[in-house]
Design a protein around this motif. Structure first.
Motif, PDB file in Angstrom:
ATOM      1  N   ARG A 167      -8.799   9.063  -9.588  1.00  0.00           N
ATOM      2  CA  ARG A 167      -7.328   8.579  -9.571  1.00  0.00           C
ATOM      3  C   ARG A 167      -6.530   9.189  -8.915  1.00  0.00           C
ATOM      4  NH1 ARG A 167      -4.164   5.318 -14.539  1.00  0.00           N
ATOM      5  NH2 ARG A 167      -3.821   7.400 -14.290  1.00  0.00           N
ATOM      6  N   ASP A 168      -6.770  10.082  -9.154  1.00  0.00           N
ATOM      7  CA  ASP A 168      -5.948  10.833  -8.270  1.00  0.00           C
ATOM      8  C   ASP A 168      -6.076  11.961  -7.198  1.00  0.00           C
ATOM      9  OD1 ASP A 168      -4.418  11.197 -10.369  1.00  0.00           O
ATOM     10  OD2 ASP A 168      -4.401  13.268 -11.517  1.00  0.00           O
ATOM     11  N   ILE A 174       0.781  -0.977  -0.036  1.00  0.00           N
ATOM     12  CA  ILE A 174       0.535   0.194   0.297  1.00  0.00           C
ATOM     13  C   ILE A 174       1.379   1.557  -0.356  1.00  0.00           C
ATOM     14  CG2 ILE A 174      -2.072   0.814   1.180  1.00  0.00           C
ATOM     15  CD1 ILE A 174      -2.530  -1.634   0.189  1.00  0.00           C
ATOM     16  N   ILE A 175       1.116   1.861  -0.852  1.00  0.00           N
ATOM     17  CA  ILE A 175       1.574   3.353  -1.202  1.00  0.00           C
ATOM     18  C   ILE A 175       0.312   4.656  -1.211  1.00  0.00           C
ATOM     19  CG2 ILE A 175       3.476   2.119  -2.524  1.00  0.00           C
ATOM     20  CD1 ILE A 175       2.646   3.954  -5.038  1.00  0.00           C
ATOM     21  N   GLU A 176       1.193   5.281  -0.021  1.00  0.00           N
ATOM     22  CA  GLU A 176       0.226   7.114  -0.629  1.00  0.00           C
ATOM     23  C   GLU A 176       1.605   7.704  -1.637  1.00  0.00           C
ATOM     24  OE1 GLU A 176      -0.888  10.753   2.456  1.00  0.00           O
ATOM     25  OE2 GLU A 176       0.071   9.159   2.783  1.00  0.00           O
ATOM     26  N   PRO A 177       0.984   7.911  -2.315  1.00  0.00           N
ATOM     27  CA  PRO A 177       1.490   9.346  -3.683  1.00  0.00           C
ATOM     28  C   PRO A 177       1.804  10.344  -2.782  1.00  0.00           C
ATOM     29  CG  PRO A 177       0.445   7.761  -5.102  1.00  0.00           C
ATOM     30  CD  PRO A 177      -0.145   7.549  -3.514  1.00  0.00           C
ATOM     31  N   LYS A 178       3.030  11.296  -2.820  1.00  0.00           N
ATOM     32  CA  LYS A 178       2.790  12.528  -3.139  1.00  0.00           C
ATOM     33  C   LYS A 178       3.184  13.623  -3.824  1.00  0.00           C
ATOM     34  CE  LYS A 178       3.148  11.067   2.136  1.00  0.00           C
ATOM     35  NZ  LYS A 178       2.182  11.482   2.762  1.00  0.00           N
ATOM     36  N   TYR A 179       3.014  15.504  -3.370  1.00  0.00           N
ATOM     37  CA  TYR A 179       3.590  15.902  -4.806  1.00  0.00           C
ATOM     38  C   TYR A 179       2.516  15.545  -5.976  1.00  0.00           C
ATOM     39  CZ  TYR A 179       6.348  17.115  -0.590  1.00  0.00           C
ATOM     40  OH  TYR A 179       6.611  16.935   0.372  1.00  0.00           O
ATOM     41  N   GLU A 180       1.629  15.159  -6.256  1.00  0.00           N
ATOM     42  CA  GLU A 180       0.992  14.632  -7.741  1.00  0.00           C
ATOM     43  C   GLU A 180       2.013  13.589  -8.328  1.00  0.00           C
ATOM     44  OE1 GLU A 180       0.392  18.579  -9.237  1.00  0.00           O
ATOM     45  OE2 GLU A 180      -1.006  19.045  -7.969  1.00  0.00           O
ATOM     46  N   GLU A 214      -3.976  -0.297  -8.515  1.00  0.00           N
ATOM     47  CA  GLU A 214      -4.949   0.457  -8.383  1.00  0.00           C
ATOM     48  C   GLU A 214      -5.477   1.163  -6.725  1.00  0.00           C
ATOM     49  OE1 GLU A 214      -7.429  -3.178  -8.456  1.00  0.00           O
ATOM     50  OE2 GLU A 214      -6.891  -3.589  -6.933  1.00  0.00           O
ATOM     51  N   PRO A 215      -6.438   2.018  -7.725  1.00  0.00           N
ATOM     52  CA  PRO A 215      -6.611   3.054  -6.328  1.00  0.00           C
ATOM     53  C   PRO A 215      -7.604   2.142  -5.032  1.00  0.00           C
ATOM     54  CG  PRO A 215      -7.571   3.430  -7.761  1.00  0.00           C
ATOM     55  CD  PRO A 215      -7.253   1.986  -8.505  1.00  0.00           C
ATOM     56  N   ILE A 216      -7.428   2.478  -4.073  1.00  0.00           N
ATOM     57  CA  ILE A 216      -8.238   1.847  -3.016  1.00  0.00           C
ATOM     58  C   ILE A 216      -9.458   2.938  -2.275  1.00  0.00           C
ATOM     59  CG2 ILE A 216      -8.497   1.350  -0.386  1.00  0.00           C
ATOM     60  CD1 ILE A 216      -5.853   0.629  -0.474  1.00  0.00           C
ATOM     61  N   ILE A 217     -10.277   2.613  -3.407  1.00  0.00           N
ATOM     62  CA  ILE A 217     -11.554   3.532  -3.866  1.00  0.00           C
ATOM     63  C   ILE A 217     -12.048   4.136  -1.667  1.00  0.00           C
ATOM     64  CG2 ILE A 217     -13.862   3.725  -4.281  1.00  0.00           C
ATOM     65  CD1 ILE A 217     -12.037   3.451  -6.638  1.00  0.00           C
ATOM     66  N   GLN A 218     -11.880   4.912  -2.022  1.00  0.00           N
ATOM     67  CA  GLN A 218     -12.900   6.501  -0.504  1.00  0.00           C
ATOM     68  C   GLN A 218     -13.404   6.873  -1.435  1.00  0.00           C
ATOM     69  OE1 GLN A 218     -13.003   5.207   2.352  1.00  0.00           O
ATOM     70  NE2 GLN A 218     -11.738   3.319   2.376  1.00  0.00           N
ATOM     71  N   ALA A 219     -15.162   7.526  -1.207  1.00  0.00           N
ATOM     72  CA  ALA A 219     -15.518   8.253  -2.214  1.00  0.00           C
ATOM     73  C   ALA A 219     -14.744   9.561  -0.806  1.00  0.00           C
ATOM     74  CB  ALA A 219     -17.260   8.369  -1.656  1.00  0.00           C
ATOM     75  N   LEU A 229     -14.202  13.881  -2.422  1.00  0.00           N
ATOM     76  CA  LEU A 229     -14.860  14.715  -1.675  1.00  0.00           C
ATOM     77  C   LEU A 229     -13.539  15.513  -1.241  1.00  0.00           C
ATOM     78  CD1 LEU A 229     -18.014  13.264   0.965  1.00  0.00           C
ATOM     79  CD2 LEU A 229     -17.971  15.030  -1.502  1.00  0.00           C
ATOM     80  N   ASP A 230     -13.130  15.743  -0.694  1.00  0.00           N
ATOM     81  CA  ASP A 230     -12.061  16.094   0.408  1.00  0.00           C
ATOM     82  C   ASP A 230     -11.030  16.703  -0.621  1.00  0.00           C
ATOM     83  OD1 ASP A 230     -12.625  15.167   2.857  1.00  0.00           O
ATOM     84  OD2 ASP A 230     -10.591  14.306   2.500  1.00  0.00           O
ATOM     85  N   GLY A 231     -10.717  16.101  -2.251  1.00  0.00           N
ATOM     86  CA  GLY A 231     -10.155  16.630  -3.002  1.00  0.00           C
ATOM     87  C   GLY A 231     -10.419  17.810  -4.121  1.00  0.00           C
TER      88      GLY A 231
END
Length: 335
Positions: free
Chosen positions: A166-167, A79-85, A126-131, A135-137
């Motif tokens: 996805r972003d 599980i990764i969390e991309p940073k800085y776009e 693949e993204p881990i889907i969280q609605a 909303l936050d984005g």
């Protein structure tokens, strides 16, 4: 003397008998039906034999699956969390990976060789889907507007899997599937993660972002100290009008305790976020969870559990068929 010419329109001249043709079709259908009936009767007569073959084949297929290790693939989920776009960069890299793994020059950059990647079956991201992530984005991009809640609530998960969302997602699942268990498998995943994190262009952006954040953090801390000193002065001089010092107020506005407290709260939030960035966001992506490689069962259609009983039944059927043909041939020769 004139010879009498036959009349082409006279039905008595020629009559085509189609009865043999239809009889042949009829006999053909009878033959097919007889064959089908014979097959059904054969399996009905030998139902006990084929039931035993199915059971023995299933048992044998199960143990062969386990022994030959063809019922499993070996998977590692990270599980990764991309940073800085960097989402698009990471996804594009993974999408082109299948082709790049056949390139010796690319493998040299990864510091691995072709034998180490030979057992890779598939690599997916693949993204881990969280609605709520969407909303936050959207709130960050367009402001705090309530109608986003209604829009997202009406979307199902399939819609939210679209690439245009996805972003927005914070966490993404990087999955490695290997055909067999090997000590090289983890080295491959580590090498790929290190290569992604070493991108020169994004690392320059990261360095600049961290420098700016550090500078802004120092300024915010200085401002916070100034605001706190001014609040102390106001507290000590309650009831007196003190208009000598004006801090971060608009042109015609005199700061009040309320406005200064709000300013202090904003500064504290900004400082907390900046310290978080400097502590946690030092890489292009964060590894949230680095999973172990574990065996996973593959689809049932690929198992000897089903294939071996089918092979046994077809094989025995072919033996009976050959014996029957041989018996008919011998009977024909004797007659």
């Amino acid at each position: 003397m004139n010879q009498e010419q036959p009349n082409p329109y006279n039905d008595d001249n020629e009559i085509i008998d189609v009865k043999p043709f239809f009889n042949a079709i009829k006999e053909g259908f009878k033959g097919i039906l007889k064959t089908l009936v014979a097959i059904v009767l054969f399996y009905k007569k030998n139902i006990a034999l084929f039931a035993v073959l199915l059971i023995l084949g299933a048992i044998g297929g199960y143990f062969l699956d386990k022994k030959l290790k063809i019922t499993k693939i070996f998977s590692q989920e990270i599980i990764i969390e991309p940073k800085y776009e960097t989402n698009k960069y990471i996804y594009d890299f993974i999408d082109g990976l299948a082709k790049n793994l056949n390139d010796k020059a690319f493998l040299e950059k990864l510091q691995i060789d072709s034998s180490q990647v030979s057992e890779i079956k598939e690599i997916t991201l693949e993204p881990i889907i969280q609605a709520t992530d969407v909303l936050d984005g959207l709130h960050v991009k367009y402001g705090d507007q309530d109608y986003f809640h209604h829009i997202i609530e009406e979307y199902d998960e399939k819609t939210l899997e679209d690439d245009k969302y996805r972003d927005f997602y914070k966490y993404h699942r990087l999955k490695f599937d290997f055909n067999s268990e090997s000590s090289d498998n983890k080295e491959v995943s580590k090498a790929l993660l290190s290569y992604i994190a070493s991108n020169e262009y994004y690392n320059k952006q990261l360095s600049l972002q961290l420098k700016q954040t550090k500078r802004n953090l120092e300024k915010n801390k200085e401002t916070l100290l100034y605001v706190e000193e001014y609040l102390d002065k106001l507290n000590k001089n309650q009831g007196k009008q003190n208009k000598e010092i004006v801090v971060y107020a608009e042109e015609s506005e005199i700061p009040t305790i309320s406005s200064l407290l709000k300013r202090k709260n904003d500064l504290l939030n900004a400082i907390n976020q900046q310290e978080r960035t400097l502590t946690l966001d030092k890489e292009l992506f964060e590894v949230v969870e680095y999973g172990n490689i574990i065996p996973q069962p593959v689809g049932v259609h690929k198992r000897l559990l089903l294939l071996l009983p089918l092979i046994l039944c077809v094989g025995v059927s072919m033996i009976f068929l050959l014996l029957n043909i041989s018996r008919r041939i011998n009977s024909f020769i004797k007659d």
